[in-house]
Design a protein around this motif. Structure first.
Motif, PDB file in Angstrom:
ATOM      1  N   TYR A  71     -18.080 -39.084  16.299  1.00 28.09           N
ATOM      2  CA  TYR A  71     -18.905 -37.639  15.988  1.00 28.09           C
ATOM      3  C   TYR A  71     -17.999 -36.592  16.565  1.00 28.09           C
ATOM      4  N   TYR A  72     -17.463 -36.910  17.852  1.00 23.42           N
ATOM      5  CA  TYR A  72     -16.428 -35.732  18.424  1.00 23.42           C
ATOM      6  C   TYR A  72     -15.359 -35.188  17.636  1.00 23.42           C
ATOM      7  N   HIS A 119     -11.309 -31.280  26.318  1.00 20.98           N
ATOM      8  CA  HIS A 119     -12.510 -32.213  26.212  1.00 20.98           C
ATOM      9  C   HIS A 119     -13.661 -31.130  26.453  1.00 20.98           C
ATOM     10  N   LYS A 124     -11.589 -27.227  23.785  1.00 15.93           N
ATOM     11  CA  LYS A 124     -11.437 -28.355  22.788  1.00 15.93           C
ATOM     12  C   LYS A 124     -11.255 -27.633  21.272  1.00 15.93           C
ATOM     13  N   SER A 132     -13.872 -28.690  14.608  1.00 14.33           N
ATOM     14  CA  SER A 132     -14.724 -29.932  14.986  1.00 14.33           C
ATOM     15  C   SER A 132     -15.762 -29.418  15.985  1.00 14.33           C
ATOM     16  N   VAL A 133     -16.526 -30.489  16.574  1.00 11.64           N
ATOM     17  CA  VAL A 133     -17.443 -30.407  17.498  1.00 11.64           C
ATOM     18  C   VAL A 133     -16.757 -29.568  18.537  1.00 11.64           C
ATOM     19  N   HIS A 135     -17.189 -29.273  21.780  1.00 13.23           N
ATOM     20  CA  HIS A 135     -17.625 -29.743  23.072  1.00 13.23           C
ATOM     21  C   HIS A 135     -17.824 -31.252  23.332  1.00 13.23           C
ATOM     22  N   ILE A 136     -17.270 -31.966  24.276  1.00 10.29           N
ATOM     23  CA  ILE A 136     -17.573 -33.446  24.342  1.00 10.29           C
ATOM     24  C   ILE A 136     -18.353 -33.598  25.853  1.00 10.29           C
TER      25      ILE A 136
END
Length: 194
Positions: A71-72, A119, A124, A132-133, A135-136
């Protein structure tokens, strides 16, 4: 070490970490990381050097088989961004070699902070210019310690070293990974909490 040309790999060219060498020394002491571990990490670097792609295949297979992890790397459409995965993969491979071969000095410490930022929502997606997403979650940095440690041992054993040496390389890797994740955690914590 030779100069490495990987897009987005900026070792030696990043801002100074807010964590100092005295803090790093205390982290080393906290995980019982010694000069012997440094020697065994160098040995691990020799053992792993020609296995990096195979290691990455395993790790990427692991991430790809877990939707909550891949997902990340998703784009705006929610599908994994292949170019983003490929760019990160090259740096991830270099990280294996840096873990084993770089001196754990201020330059290394600075780059660990940069990895944490990449990350975290602060940086990020910026390195690769992707959407993309943003934040992890910190929990995945911490939880990755186990698979990245457990899966490296068979690779360390492939060159015929005695089991005691393989174990020492493995323990040195494990200690290093704990130190690195502790350092990568810095951007995730409020000032004064690290």
């Amino acid at each position: 070490m030779r100069e490495v040309s990987i897009p987005g790999y900026a070792y030696g060219k990043v801002a100074r970490s807010p964590v100092g060498l005295d803090d790093l020394e205390l982290l080393k002491q906290s995980v019982l990381f010694t000069e012997e571990d440094e020697r065994y990490l160098r040995m691990a670097g020799q053992v792993l050097a020609d296995q990096v792609e195979e290691i990455l295949d395993l790790w990427y297979g692991f991430v790809g088989s877990h939707p909550h992890l891949v997902y990340y790397f998703g784009g705006p459409d929610g599908k994994p961004d292949a170019a983003y995965l490929a760019a990160v993969r090259r740096r991830f491979g270099q990280w294996i070699l840096d873990t084993c071969n770089r001196p754990y000095d201020q330059e290394w410490l600075n780059y660990q902070h940069e990895i944490g930022l990449r990350h975290h929502r602060s940086k990020k997606n910026q390195t690769d210019g992707v959407r993309s997403v943003p934040h992890i979650g910190h929990r995945y940095l911490v939880s990755f310690i186990y698979p990245i440690t457990a899966t490296i041992k068979p690779f360390l054993a492939k060159k015929g070293h005695p089991p005691a040496e393989v174990e020492k390389m493995h323990q040195a890797w494990f200690k290093s990974l704990v130190i690195q994740v502790a350092l990568w955690s810095h951007p995730y914590l409020r000032e004064g909490d690290w």
